[in-house]
Design a protein around this motif. Structure first.
Motif, short mmCIF file in Angstrom:
data_model
loop_
_atom_site.label_atom_id
_atom_site.label_comp_id
_atom_site.label_asym_id
_atom_site.label_seq_id
_atom_site.Cartn_x
_atom_site.Cartn_y
_atom_site.Cartn_z
N PRO A 60 0.83 -1.21 0.00
CA PRO A 60 0.00 0.00 0.00
C PRO A 60 0.86 1.26 0.00
O PRO A 60 1.98 1.27 0.51
CB PRO A 60 -0.79 -0.13 1.30
N GLY A 61 0.33 2.33 -0.56
CA GLY A 61 1.01 3.62 -0.51
C GLY A 61 2.37 3.57 -1.16
O GLY A 61 2.56 3.08 -2.26
N TRP A 62 3.34 4.14 -0.43
CA TRP A 62 4.71 4.18 -0.97
C TRP A 62 5.51 2.92 -0.64
O TRP A 62 6.66 2.83 -1.01
CB TRP A 62 5.43 5.41 -0.40
N ALA B 86 5.25 -2.30 5.09
CA ALA B 86 4.20 -1.45 5.66
C ALA B 86 3.87 -1.87 7.09
O ALA B 86 3.70 -1.02 7.99
CB ALA B 86 2.95 -1.51 4.78
N LYS C 112 9.92 7.03 3.04
CA LYS C 112 9.65 8.03 2.00
C LYS C 112 10.40 9.33 2.27
O LYS C 112 10.94 9.94 1.35
CB LYS C 112 8.14 8.29 1.93
#
Length: 439
Positions: free
Chosen positions: A15-17, A24, A72
Motif C-alpha cells: 500500500p502507498g509508498w 508497511a 519516504k
C-alpha cells in the motif's frame, strides 16, 4: 530504487509508498511503538513545561507517529527527532531514523550533517540531564562523570544506527549490483546462444550446399555419359553390333564407377554398427558429413579400389571419355606444365568436367575446345563449344538439368579467390572460363 536502496523490481504491490506489505506492517509497528514512547515521555515534558499533561501526550503521539514515513522522507524523520530531543523524547524515532537515513541513497554529506546534528543535540541534552540529576543528588559521582556519561550516551545513540545503516545500505547496493551484473550476463549468454544458433544454422546450410555440389559433380558427369552412350547404343545396336557391345561395356563401367563414388559419399552417414538412426545422426555432425563428402568427391574411383583425387593430369582421360561418347573435343595447353595444390587441381578438374557435362546436355555433337594456360601466378582454363549441328541436336538424348552446374563451378572458383565467367559466344556456342590463383 527507493531511498533505502530497495529495488522496485521485487515489489509485491504494497500500500502507498511501500513496495511490500511486510514493509508497511513493520513501519506501522515501529510508528506505534514510537508514538507510545513519545506519549509516555510527553507526561514528564508537560510537567516540566507547565502545560496540561494531555497536551504533552498528544504532542508526543503526533511526533512519534512521524516514524511511519521513514522510508519516504527519512530526512524529515531525523529532523523531527532532533527537534524533540530537548523535550527528552523520541529516542526510538531517532535511532530508527538515523539507520534509515544512513541506509538510503542520499549524499554522504547530508547523512553526515544530520548525524552530526543529532549527535550534538543528544550530547547537549544528556549533559544537561546528567548534570541536573547529579545536582539533585540522584548520582553521587565526580565531575568527570557528566561529560563522560553525556558523550557515551550521545555516541551510543548515534554511531551504532548510522554504522549499521551504512553497512546495510552498502550491502543492498552490492546485492543490486550483483543482480544487475547477473542479469547482464544472462542477457549476454542468451545473445551468444542466439548467435551460436544462427552460426550453426548458417553452417548447416553451407554444408548442405557443399554436399549437394559434391554429389552433383561426382555423379552428374558419369551419369550424363551413361545416358549418351545408352542413346548411341540404341542407335547402333542393329547396324554395328561390335560398337554396341563396346558402348554397353562403357555404360557398365561408368555405372559401376558412379555407384562406387556415390556409395562412398553416403557411407559417411553410417558411423557404426548396432546404432539406431538417431544415434548415428547425433554421432556424425553435418559438418563432418560435408568434409567427408568433399573428400570422397575428390577421389577417382575404379573397380579395383580408391585412388588419388582428380588432378589436371586426369584431364586427358576425361576428354577421352567424352570423345568415346561421340564428342569432337581437342585440348591445348599453354605454358610450362607444373603441379599445384591438391585443392586447386581438383577445382580445375571439376570445372572442365562440369563444362563438358553441360556440352553433353545442351549441345550434343558440338565441337568443343579445352584450353589450359599455366601462368606465373595462376592457372586458367576455358571450355568453349561451337553451335551443335541440327541433326545431332534433334537426335541427341534428352538429359535433365537442374541448373546447378554453373553455380557449383562459380562457388568452387570463388572459394579459392579466383574469377569465373560463363556465357554464350557470338558464334552461337557457349564458353566457360575460370582463373585460379596458383598460391
Amino acid at each position: 530504487m527507493t531511498t533505502t536502496g530497495e529495488d522496485h523490481a521485487t515489489a509485491r504491490g504494497g500500500p502507498g509508498w511501500w513496495t511490500r506489505w511486510r514493509s508497511a506492517v513493520l513501519d506501522t509497528g515501529l510508528a506505534v511503538g514510537s508514538a507510545v514512547e513519545c506519549g509516555a515521555e510527553g507526561v514528564r515534558f508537560a510537567h516540566d513545561a507547565g502545560i496540561p499533561a494531555a497536551v504533552g501526550v498528544v504532542f508526543g503521539v503526533l511526533a512519534g507517529s512521524a516514524l511511519i514515513v521513514r522510508r519516504k522522507w527519512p530526512i524529515a524523520v531525523v529532523l523531527v527527532s532532533i527537534a524533540i530531543t530537548p523535550a527528552q523524547m523520541g529516542y526510538l524515532m531517532g535511532i530508527v531514523g538515523l539507520y534509515t537515513l544512513a541506509a538510503s541513497e542520499l549524499p554522504r554529506r547530508i547523512i553526515a550533517s544530520l548525524a552530526g546534528m543529532s549527535f550534538l543535540g543528544m550530547l547537549i541534552v544528556m549533559f544537561v540531564r546528567v548534570r541536573q540529576d547529579m545536582q539533585r543528588g540522584t548520582w553521587e559521582l565526580g565531575d568527570w562523570f557528566v561529560p563522560f556519561a553525556s558523550i557515551s550516551i550521545a555516541v551510543g545513540m548515534t554511531a551504532p544506527p548510522v554504522l549499521l545503516g551504512m553497512y546495510v545500505g552498502a550491502r543492498r547496493r552490492l546485492m543490486e549490483s550483483l543482480r544487475e551484473r547477473a542479469d547482464s550476463l544472462e542477457r549476454e549468454l542468451q545473445l551468444l546462444a542466439e548467435r551460436a544458433e544462427e552460426r550453426a544454422e548458417w553452417a548447416r546450410g553451407e554444408e548442405r550446399t557443399r554436399i549437394a555440389r559434391e554429389m552433383h559433380d561426382v555423379v552428374a558427369h558419369r551419369v550424363s555419359l551413361m545416358v549418351v552412350h545408352a542413346a548411341a547404343l540404341q542407335a547402333v545396336a542393329r547396324k554395328d553390333p561390335e560398337k554396341a557391345v563396346k558402348n554397353a561395356a562403357l555404360v557398365g563401367d561408368m555405372g559401376r564407377q558412379a555407384l562406387t563414388e556415390l556409395r562412398e559419399m553416403l557411407g559417411v552417414l553410417r558411423s557404426g554398427d548396432g546404432r539406431d538412426a538417431r544415434e548415428r545422426a547425433a554421432a556424425v555432425p553435418l559438418v563432418a558429413v560435408g568434409v567427408a563428402a568433399a573428400a570422397a568427391a575428390s577421389r577417382a574411383v575404379d573397380d579395383e579400389g580408391v585412388g588419388d583425387g582428380p588432378c589436371l593430369s586426369d584431364v586427358d582421360e576425361l576428354l577421352g571419355q567424352s570423345a568415346a561418347a561421340g564428342m569432337a573435343v581437342d585440348l591445348s595447353v599453354e605454358g610450362e606444365t607444373r603441379s599445384y595444390a591438391a585443392e586447386i587441381e581438383q577445382t580445375a578438374y571439376r570445372v572442365v568436367q562440369e563444362a563438358l557435362t553441360n556440352v553433353h546436355k545442351h549441345a550434343a555433337g558440338a565441337k568443343t575446345h579445352v584450353r589450359l594456360a599455366h601462368r606465373v601466378s595462376e592457372i586458367a582454363m576455358q571450355v568453349e563449344n561451337e553451335p551443335p549441328p541440327e541433326l545431332a541436336s534433334a537426335s541427341a538424348a534428352r538429359l535433365p538439368s537442374g541448373g546447378n552446374g554453373l553455380v557449383g563451378m562459380r562457388e568452387r572458383v570463388l572459394a579459392l579467390g579466383g574469377v569465373f565467367v560463363s556465357g554464350p559466344t557470338d558464334a552461337g556456342g557457349f564458353r566457360v572460363s575460370a582463373v585460379i590463383p596458383a598460391a
